[in-house]
Design an enzyme around this catalytic site. Sequence first.
Site, PDB file in Angstrom:
ATOM      1  N   HIS A 149       0.851  -1.179   0.000  1.00  0.00           N
ATOM      2  CA  HIS A 149       0.000   0.000   0.000  1.00  0.00           C
ATOM      3  C   HIS A 149       0.888   1.231   0.000  1.00  0.00           C
ATOM      4  O   HIS A 149       2.108   1.131   0.194  1.00  0.00           O
ATOM      5  CB  HIS A 149      -0.957   0.000   1.199  1.00  0.00           C
ATOM      6  N   ALA A 150       0.268   2.367  -0.244  1.00  0.00           N
ATOM      7  CA  ALA A 150       0.951   3.654  -0.101  1.00  0.00           C
ATOM      8  C   ALA A 150       0.187   4.470   0.932  1.00  0.00           C
ATOM      9  O   ALA A 150      -0.981   4.174   1.231  1.00  0.00           O
ATOM     10  CB  ALA A 150       0.977   4.387  -1.437  1.00  0.00           C
TER      11      ALA A 150
END
Lengths: 199, 199
Positions: free
Chosen positions: A110-111
Site C-alpha cells: 500500500h501507499a
Amino acid sequence: MSQGPPARGSTTTRPSFQHRQEVLDTRALGASTRIADPGTGRTPTAPLAPYPGTDTPPALVEGVVVHHSPIIEDPRGNLASLELGRGLPFAPARLFVVFGVPSKQVRGSHAHRVCRQLLVCLSGSVACIVDDGRHRQEFLLDGPELALEVPPMVWAVQHEYTADARLLVLASHPYDADDYIRSYDEFLSARRAWEQRRA
Amino acid sequence: MSQGPPARGSTTTRPSFQHRQEVLDTRALGASTRIADPGTGRTPTAPLAPYPGTDTPPALVEGVVVHHSPIIEDPRGNLASLELGRGLPFAPARLFVVFGVPSKQVRGSHAHRVCRQLLVCLSGSVACIVDDGRHRQEFLLDGPELALEVPPMVWAVQHEYTADARLLVLASHPYDADDYIRSYDEFLSARRAWEQRRA
C-alpha cells in the site's frame, strides 16, 4: 539508558548492502496495467546483490532515503542510534513492531497519502520494495544501523521476513485508515494526480 | 507498512509480568551512603516474581509508567503498537538500539536531568531497575508489547541482557552529555534539591 558519547567505543560500517533496482516503463503512470502489483509477489527481475563499497545505494525512488548509522561497538554492548537531523527525519507520532511473519507472507502493499515512515529491522532481515511508478527498488534491511525512509505517495511492500525478524516502523502520523491506498492501480492514478498538482 | 485496523486480528494479553520491588530506607535522601549503588550489581533483596493476573504491576517509583499494548495477532504476522496518547508518551527526538550486551554487563547506572525515555525490549529480555531514592523497582522487559517509561530524575539500570536482547530506547531530547548524572550519590543530592524546589 546511556547512548554514551561516540568517543567511548569504536564504530564500524557494514561491508556491503544488498539491493536491486528496476526502471519501470516510463509510460506506467499513464498505462497502469503494464505494471504488475509487487504485492502479488511476482518474480523480481534481478537478484538482490551487494552494492559495492560501504555506501548505501542511491535511492532512485523519489523521496526515499536510506539512512546508515555506524554502530558504536563497546565491550559493554553495541549501539545504533538515530537522532532528529541525523537519520531520524521526523518526530514519530506512532511506532509499531512487526514480528512472527511467515516467510512466504507479503506485508505492506500500500501507499500512504500523508504519513511518512521509517523502517528499521532490529533483528533478522526483511526485503523492502519501494515504487514511485517510475522506479522500483528493493533494499535488504538486515541490521539496526539501516533505516529506510518511505515518504507519502510511494508504494511499499515488505517480504522475505526471516523467522527472527523484528521490523520497527516509525510513523509521522497517528493511525488513520483513510490514509491508506491499498490498490496499486488506484495508487498510480493518485500519484499521477499528485504529480500534476505539484507541477 | 501497515499497522492495520485492530479489528483485523485477534489480540492477546500476556499471562504474567515479572517484577520485584523494594521500599528503600526513607532516610535515603538524607543519608545516601546507606544505599548501595544498584549499578554495582549487588544481590537484589527478592527474586523477580510474576505479578498476578494480566495487569502490569503498579509503578511505585515516582513518574515511572509501565505501558502494556496488547499484541494484534494475524496469520500474516503479529504487531505491537504504541501511539502518542496510547503508550507513546512523547514524540521521540532520538532513538537508539542496544544489542550484543554480555550477560554479566550492567548498563545505564545513571539518571537524566531533563530527558524522558521509553524502553522497549523487542527481542530477548532485559531486567530494568528504576529508583527515585525512596522506592526501587525492577521490571523484566521481555516482549515488544511492554514499554517502560522512565522520567527525568530517576536512576535507571539495565542488566541481565539475554544474548538475543535488542533494547529500543526512545528519548525525548537529543543527546547531551551534560544531561547525565552518573554518580548515585550525586543523583540523591540532585534529587533532594529537585524535590525541595518543587515543594
